[in-house]
Motif scaffolding. Structure first.
Motif, PDB file in Angstrom:
ATOM      1  N   SER A  60      32.292  47.969  10.299  1.00 26.43           N
ATOM      2  CA  SER A  60      30.838  47.955  10.167  1.00 26.43           C
ATOM      3  C   SER A  60      30.185  49.335   9.966  1.00 26.43           C
ATOM      4  N   VAL A 100      23.314  47.809   4.403  1.00 24.39           N
ATOM      5  CA  VAL A 100      22.902  46.772   5.328  1.00 24.39           C
ATOM      6  C   VAL A 100      22.004  45.789   4.878  1.00 24.39           C
ATOM      7  N   GLY A 106      23.887  41.512  12.716  1.00 19.19           N
ATOM      8  CA  GLY A 106      25.037  42.286  12.612  1.00 19.19           C
ATOM      9  C   GLY A 106      26.143  41.830  13.583  1.00 19.19           C
TER      10      GLY A 106
END
Length: 109
Positions: A60, A100, A106
């Motif tokens: 990520s 993002v 997330g």
């Protein structure tokens, strides 16, 4: 992923993230521009840093992303006179980057 930090080749292992802290250690400013000294008593406060290298299993965070983490749980390292923080991806609380998506929480929030 291999990268260079100030000319020094770095190959991080597993899910490690190497970040450069933003601002001077202990120094903060209010929205009005007032400098708050490091000795001021405050609750636990998270810090922002910029990712400069990531390991091969990091999913990520990418190099250049801003990451939010707990500075009380950090491992500091000095490379060629510059201070960095080394952490596991799971210790990153949030990622700020233009890629993002604005929806969803997330993976690690």
């Amino acid at each position: 992923m291999s990268t260079e930090v100030n000319g020094l080749p770095i190959h991080l292992l597993h899910d490690r993230v190497l970040v450069k802290l933003e601002g001077k250690p202990g120094e903060r400013k209010s929205n009005g521009g007032i400098v708050i000294p490091a000795t001021a008593a405050m609750g636990r406060r998270l810090a922002w840093a910029t990712a400069v290298a990531v390991g091969p299993h990091v999913r990520s965070v990418e190099v250049g992303d801003r990451v939010l983490f707990d500075p009380d749980e950090k491992s500091e390292v000095e490379l060629q006179g510059n201070d960095y923080v080394l952490m596991r991806e799971r210790d990153v609380h949030a990622v700020a980057a233009s890629r993002v998506e604005s929806e969803g929480t997330g993976l690690y929030l």
